[in-house]
Design a protein around this motif. Sequence first.
Motif, PDB file in Angstrom:
ATOM      1  N   VAL A  41     -22.428-142.652 -17.417  1.00 25.26           N
ATOM      2  CA  VAL A  41     -22.571-143.624 -16.332  1.00 25.26           C
ATOM      3  C   VAL A  41     -23.543-143.086 -15.289  1.00 25.26           C
ATOM      4  O   VAL A  41     -24.414-143.803 -14.790  1.00 25.26           O
ATOM      5  CB  VAL A  41     -21.185-143.915 -15.700  1.00 25.26           C
ATOM      6  N   ALA A  42     -23.435-141.806 -15.014  1.00 23.20           N
ATOM      7  CA  ALA A  42     -24.294-141.213 -13.986  1.00 23.20           C
ATOM      8  C   ALA A  42     -25.745-141.110 -14.447  1.00 23.20           C
ATOM      9  O   ALA A  42     -26.667-141.390 -13.684  1.00 23.20           O
ATOM     10  CB  ALA A  42     -23.762-139.831 -13.614  1.00 23.20           C
ATOM     11  N   TRP A  74     -33.026-128.264 -25.551  1.00 21.98           N
ATOM     12  CA  TRP A  74     -31.998-129.168 -25.047  1.00 21.98           C
ATOM     13  C   TRP A  74     -32.659-130.432 -24.530  1.00 21.98           C
ATOM     14  O   TRP A  74     -32.814-130.645 -23.347  1.00 21.98           O
ATOM     15  CB  TRP A  74     -31.121-128.466 -24.006  1.00 21.98           C
ATOM     16  N   THR A  75     -33.076-131.239 -25.490  1.00 20.90           N
ATOM     17  CA  THR A  75     -33.735-132.496 -25.158  1.00 20.90           C
ATOM     18  C   THR A  75     -32.716-133.450 -24.558  1.00 20.90           C
ATOM     19  O   THR A  75     -31.499-133.228 -24.622  1.00 20.90           O
ATOM     20  CB  THR A  75     -34.284-133.150 -26.435  1.00 20.90           C
ATOM     21  N   GLU A  76     -33.255-134.524 -24.015  1.00 20.71           N
ATOM     22  CA  GLU A  76     -32.400-135.552 -23.430  1.00 20.71           C
ATOM     23  C   GLU A  76     -31.385-136.036 -24.465  1.00 20.71           C
ATOM     24  O   GLU A  76     -30.202-136.200 -24.173  1.00 20.71           O
ATOM     25  CB  GLU A  76     -33.304-136.700 -22.999  1.00 20.71           C
ATOM     26  N   PHE A  91     -33.499-135.327 -17.432  1.00 17.84           N
ATOM     27  CA  PHE A  91     -32.816-134.033 -17.467  1.00 17.84           C
ATOM     28  C   PHE A  91     -33.865-132.953 -17.304  1.00 17.84           C
ATOM     29  O   PHE A  91     -35.069-133.203 -17.449  1.00 17.84           O
ATOM     30  CB  PHE A  91     -32.080-133.864 -18.796  1.00 17.84           C
ATOM     31  N   HIS A  92     -33.402-131.752 -17.090  1.00 18.37           N
ATOM     32  CA  HIS A  92     -34.355-130.667 -16.909  1.00 18.37           C
ATOM     33  C   HIS A  92     -35.199-130.517 -18.178  1.00 18.37           C
ATOM     34  O   HIS A  92     -34.659-130.503 -19.270  1.00 18.37           O
ATOM     35  CB  HIS A  92     -33.620-129.360 -16.624  1.00 18.37           C
ATOM     36  N   PRO A  93     -36.518-130.420 -18.030  1.00 10.33           N
ATOM     37  CA  PRO A  93     -37.354-130.320 -19.228  1.00 10.33           C
ATOM     38  C   PRO A  93     -36.990-129.096 -20.062  1.00 10.33           C
ATOM     39  O   PRO A  93     -36.920-127.986 -19.535  1.00 10.33           O
ATOM     40  CB  PRO A  93     -38.779-130.192 -18.682  1.00 10.33           C
TER      41      PRO A  93
END
Lengths: 505, 264
Positions: free
Chosen positions: A8-9, A83-85, A77-79
């Motif tokens: 949700v966030a 750890w992709t989106e 998200f952090h690039p």
Amino acid sequence: MLFKKPQVAFYPFMVLRDDYKCIRCKSCVDQCSFGATYYDEDLDKIMNHNENCVNCKRCEAFCPTDAIKVVKNPSTFHPDANWTEEAIRDVHVQALTGAVILTSTGNDKPIRNYFDHLLLDACQVTNPPIDPLREPMELKTFIGRKKDNLEFEDDGVSIKTTIGKQLELEIPVMFSAMSYGSINLNFQKAMARAAKEFGTYWNTGEGGLHKSLRQYKDCTIVQVASGRFGVDLDYLETSAAIEIKIGQGAKPGIGGHLPGEKVTEGIAETRMIPVGSDAISPAPHHDIYSIEDLRQLIYALKEATRYEKPVFVKIAAVHNVAAIACGIAHAGADAIVIDGVRGGTGATPKALRDHVGIPIELAIAAVDDRLRKEGLRNEVSLIAAGGFRNAVDVLKAIALGADAIYIGTAAKIAVGCTQCQQCHTGKCAWGITTNDPKLAKRLNPDIAAENLYNLLRAWAHDIKELLGAMGINAIESIKGNRLRLRSWGLTEQENKILGVLPAGM
Amino acid sequence: MEVKQISEKVYEITCGTVHYKALNEKIKELADNGAEKIILKEVYGQRYIGTGIKQKIKIEIHGTAGNDLGIFLYGPEIEVFGNAQDGVGNTMREGKIIVRGHAGDVCGYGMRGGKVYIEGDVGYRVGIHMKGYKNLVPTFIVGGKAGNFFGEYMAGGRLILLGLNRKSGEDIVGDYCATGMHGGVMYVRGEVPQRFLGKEVKVFEITEEDEKILREELKGFSEAFNIPVEEIMSEPFTKIVPVSARPYGRMYAHRWGIASGIIK
């Protein structure tokens, strides 16, 4: 504990609305089937639940003042290359639900598309190109078992050889198996009508044949899958050909599962199961555990229909597809259908869709090679499926060795699909992969049939132009003709598998 | 193959080692020309007998019926004096099959109508994925015992296991009985130990309503094999039904979009 669930966030898509242009007509609210937008009476404003937005773009299309744009959430998200989106989102979902992530349509990973690395030849000086607009050009294709050679009567002209039933296609493109249940009757009706008018075939999928579509018998391929839904003698007889479905490119090795709430009255009747009950297709056909067993079912179908229908066998393109295809040819199939890793589906676990199977280009080349080496190529037709996007893909596949192509996703896009990957939810806002009567009504079968017909017509012209440039006047002459292909940017090994030379050689 | 006309509408075929294609072609031809009964003698495992025929003819088989006996069956009544192999009544819709002996694996797979009565034992995965829709309700009765995965994925219809003439210590059914069952009903004569059953089903004692259904269903079996219904009903029956029509709910989640994630 988080204030809001991460889904949700950190939503992936959002609806941007220009408040100056918005006239509060609420058509976006009306059109959204995912609950991503609502009208706030107190504020007299249209608001969003962005966490529900799936980027299907239905609201965008229906906004009369062009006030809406659906965009990717700019907050990322952090690039991180690992750890992709997608990786982070998947962990979020699974940590909260403990469930398998279900998705639909085809593989969306950047797996190399070999069609994009193949180039076609053209004639210059030494042999003349042909102008298809003014000279005859033949796309007619016959699917079925052929003989190795022709025998003639004593007069030397009349042909003595007889061959079994063949499917006659005006264009080597057919509509792929999509079941009633995964899609609705309007879409099936449109495909049946377009296939009939153009002179090609559509496929029922494994959900049986609705009685209103029985009139399209002569352009219908009926499917027999492990769930045996809707399969009886009438069904088998109401067809031009029968297809045994062993596997599907988007989910090799697993069965199907139509959730109970999607089994409405019409679907229940067609599949012959109670309303509201799960429609489970087992992973294997439990009467097929070997090539010999496959032969048994092929001949059971032939016996049941008095040897009047060609029998196809559809498999997913997996690592040893060539050996399996040979087995299928030996088992007596009239055509082998191979569905590649980019093939679509109405519902599949994401892990399978994205990581199981091999690209169809490599599978066609490997199977065609193997069948030739074993002297079986004439005995069986080869139909390729799995992510064919345009006429050029079709022609390249035929040059690699396929006889014909199945299209599913392209047909879906032709009638309005925006590839939002929500087929499994049954909430398709475009009315394609839903059986909710209110939503299904959004797909007008007349317009959809016209769109599909147009697509085939356009592809036929494209193929003719390409063939003409190559100086070829019949699709038959390009079949398996890999000399007219060159590759770019591929390794030596890849060229070897595809059986093509690199550009410049 | 030798064809003999016994009377106006009755034929006898001595099959021997004839290929199934020739035999079935002959049977279909006779059925199309109005035969009402065909007696097959010396059947040595010929496959697919009875398929592709819509007439309600009677077929008698003396010998051993081959695989897929009555596959896609749509009307004929078949009686086997001997054993049958795998796939008896596979994806069958209408008609009746009586086997006076044992039958093999995957019998009644995807069956959606008609009746199958087996006098003896059956192999693995029998009665799997049977279906029912409105007045199309298939019935499969096994007189002896059954192997593993009996009634797996069962979605409809009636599967009845009697376990008659068992040696002492022999189990009536194998492992994974009724796994994934989500419709229909299974009746077993005697008790089925919980360890044989899948987790998707519950066991009940039979009600009066069940007894009525059982007596009705057993009538045909009793007539076929000359065993009185009372004798069969002398032992209590167990009823096995699915817990839910949706055994795999809460297994799947949406990737995005629907915020709650889980697909109910």
